[in-house]
Design a protein around this motif. Structure first.
Motif, PDB file in Angstrom:
ATOM      1  N   ILE A 168      81.203  27.639 -37.167  1.00 27.11           N
ATOM      2  CA  ILE A 168      81.465  26.461 -38.134  1.00 27.11           C
ATOM      3  C   ILE A 168      82.498  26.878 -39.093  1.00 27.11           C
ATOM      4  CG2 ILE A 168      80.299  24.926 -39.629  1.00 27.11           C
ATOM      5  CD1 ILE A 168      77.769  25.267 -37.901  1.00 27.11           C
ATOM      6  N   ARG A 169      82.472  28.096 -39.693  1.00 22.28           N
ATOM      7  CA  ARG A 169      83.003  28.467 -40.774  1.00 22.28           C
ATOM      8  C   ARG A 169      84.630  28.645 -40.456  1.00 22.28           C
ATOM      9  NH1 ARG A 169      80.926  32.977 -44.545  1.00 22.28           N
ATOM     10  NH2 ARG A 169      80.733  34.162 -42.640  1.00 22.28           N
ATOM     11  N   ARG A 170      84.823  28.768 -39.151  1.00 19.71           N
ATOM     12  CA  ARG A 170      86.359  28.807 -38.785  1.00 19.71           C
ATOM     13  C   ARG A 170      86.877  27.625 -38.264  1.00 19.71           C
ATOM     14  NH1 ARG A 170      84.373  33.229 -35.491  1.00 19.71           N
ATOM     15  NH2 ARG A 170      84.459  31.674 -33.690  1.00 19.71           N
ATOM     16  N   GLU A 171      85.930  26.822 -37.900  1.00 17.71           N
ATOM     17  CA  GLU A 171      86.607  25.350 -37.414  1.00 17.71           C
ATOM     18  C   GLU A 171      86.483  24.298 -38.519  1.00 17.71           C
ATOM     19  OE1 GLU A 171      84.727  23.955 -33.992  1.00 17.71           O
ATOM     20  OE2 GLU A 171      85.665  25.362 -32.657  1.00 17.71           O
ATOM     21  N   ARG A 172      85.296  24.458 -39.326  1.00 20.14           N
ATOM     22  CA  ARG A 172      85.202  23.456 -40.485  1.00 20.14           C
ATOM     23  C   ARG A 172      84.565  23.990 -41.753  1.00 20.14           C
ATOM     24  NH1 ARG A 172      87.144  18.052 -40.326  1.00 20.14           N
ATOM     25  NH2 ARG A 172      85.800  16.755 -41.532  1.00 20.14           N
ATOM     26  N   SER A 174      84.574  23.421 -44.929  1.00 16.73           N
ATOM     27  CA  SER A 174      83.860  22.655 -45.882  1.00 16.73           C
ATOM     28  C   SER A 174      82.556  22.497 -45.347  1.00 16.73           C
ATOM     29  CB  SER A 174      84.623  21.280 -45.908  1.00 16.73           C
ATOM     30  OG  SER A 174      84.530  20.556 -44.788  1.00 16.73           O
ATOM     31  N   ALA A 175      82.376  22.192 -44.021  1.00 11.73           N
ATOM     32  CA  ALA A 175      80.975  22.381 -43.563  1.00 11.73           C
ATOM     33  C   ALA A 175      79.984  23.603 -43.841  1.00 11.73           C
ATOM     34  CB  ALA A 175      80.766  21.856 -42.074  1.00 11.73           C
ATOM     35  N   SER A 176      80.689  24.702 -43.542  1.00  6.20           N
ATOM     36  CA  SER A 176      79.804  25.942 -43.861  1.00  6.20           C
ATOM     37  C   SER A 176      79.539  26.018 -45.318  1.00  6.20           C
ATOM     38  CB  SER A 176      80.780  27.041 -43.258  1.00  6.20           C
ATOM     39  OG  SER A 176      82.078  27.393 -44.192  1.00  6.20           O
ATOM     40  N   TYR A 199      82.618  19.398 -51.137  1.00  4.25           N
ATOM     41  CA  TYR A 199      83.680  20.031 -50.366  1.00  4.25           C
ATOM     42  C   TYR A 199      84.575  19.119 -49.507  1.00  4.25           C
ATOM     43  CZ  TYR A 199      80.660  23.768 -52.045  1.00  4.25           C
ATOM     44  OH  TYR A 199      80.144  24.623 -52.835  1.00  4.25           O
ATOM     45  N   GLN A 200      86.049  19.463 -49.330  1.00  2.00           N
ATOM     46  CA  GLN A 200      86.581  18.692 -48.498  1.00  2.00           C
ATOM     47  C   GLN A 200      87.707  19.497 -47.875  1.00  2.00           C
ATOM     48  OE1 GLN A 200      87.972  15.417 -51.204  1.00  2.00           O
ATOM     49  NE2 GLN A 200      86.661  13.976 -49.894  1.00  2.00           N
ATOM     50  N   GLU A 201      88.327  19.069 -46.625  1.00  2.00           N
ATOM     51  CA  GLU A 201      89.282  19.970 -46.200  1.00  2.00           C
ATOM     52  C   GLU A 201      90.635  19.489 -46.919  1.00  2.00           C
ATOM     53  OE1 GLU A 201      88.553  22.279 -44.288  1.00  2.00           O
ATOM     54  OE2 GLU A 201      86.633  21.612 -43.616  1.00  2.00           O
ATOM     55  N   GLU A 204      91.815  16.348 -46.007  1.00  2.00           N
ATOM     56  CA  GLU A 204      90.851  15.139 -46.227  1.00  2.00           C
ATOM     57  C   GLU A 204      91.229  14.528 -47.602  1.00  2.00           C
ATOM     58  OE1 GLU A 204      86.972  16.534 -45.780  1.00  2.00           O
ATOM     59  OE2 GLU A 204      87.163  16.154 -43.269  1.00  2.00           O
TER      60      GLU A 204
END
Length: 206
Positions: A168-172, A174-176, A199-201, A204
């Motif tokens: 999750i940390r690699r792909e997203r 903000s989610a992590s 948090y936002q990418e 985004e």
């Protein structure tokens, strides 16, 4: 009744000083054990990691059913049902041994492999789990101190969670970050306003 590991929670009465002088609330000072229904028309299922707690709640050793760890055969059957595909049996045996035959760890690993198939295979997952120096591998032998956990419990579930979280940390990222923030709160008391737009990418942000 799940995770009834502390029998005192059921056998000790509530603190009367917190009840007040209202006589209508007198029943609330009784121990929780008094409120468990006693009937021949049904059963109460209690799960506990403490035999002493189980005995104090049930009152009869004949009502205690010991659940032993899964053996390799049962663990392999579970993995086959969850993966529903062909895989190398030697790799499967190695993975199951690394996960201490824990049903939840096996289920989590199989879900991760299935969701990311064909890019992630059982063999690839096993390699990630065994990487020397990686957090996921170190967690298998690390004893995490937590007074709420059984000191003899396996840490394999933490290891499978770690692999999922690193993905999750690699792909997203903000989610992590959101998950890391949410873990500081009670699961039923996470303040939503604190999470909104926290948090936002970069793609985004308008």
């Amino acid at each position: 009744i799940d995770n009834a590991d502390d029998a005192s929670v059921f056998s000790h009465p509530a603190d009367e000083s917190k009840i007040g002088d209202n006589s209508n609330t007198a029943a609330s000072v009784d121990a929780l054990l008094e409120f468990l229904p006693q009937s021949q028309n049904g059963s109460i299922l209690v799960t506990s990691r403490s035999r002493d707690a189980a005995f104090r709640i049930t009152g009869d050793t004949r009502d205690i059913i010991m659940v032993d760890p899964m053996d390799e055969g049962l663990a392999m059957d579970l993995l086959r049902r969850k993966l529903q595909g062909n895989f190398n049996e030697d790799d499967a045996k190695t993975l199951l041994h690394a996960l201490d035959y824990m049903p939840l760890a096996i289920t989590q690993a199989a879900a991760f492999i299935s969701q990311r198939s064909p890019h992630t295979t059982l063999s690839k997952y096993l390699q990630d789990l065994q990487k020397s120096g990686a957090d996921s591998a170190r967690l298998l032998n690390k004893h995490v101190t937590d007074t709420r956990r059984d000191g003899k419990a396996s840490n394999s579930i933490i290891a499978t969670w770690q692999i999922s979280f690193e993905n999750i940390r690699r792909e997203r990222p903000s989610a992590s970050q959101l998950l890391s923030l949410m873990c500081l709160f009670d699961r039923q008391g996470i303040p939503k306003p604190l999470l909104d737009c926290r948090y936002q990418e970069s793609d985004e942000i308008e």
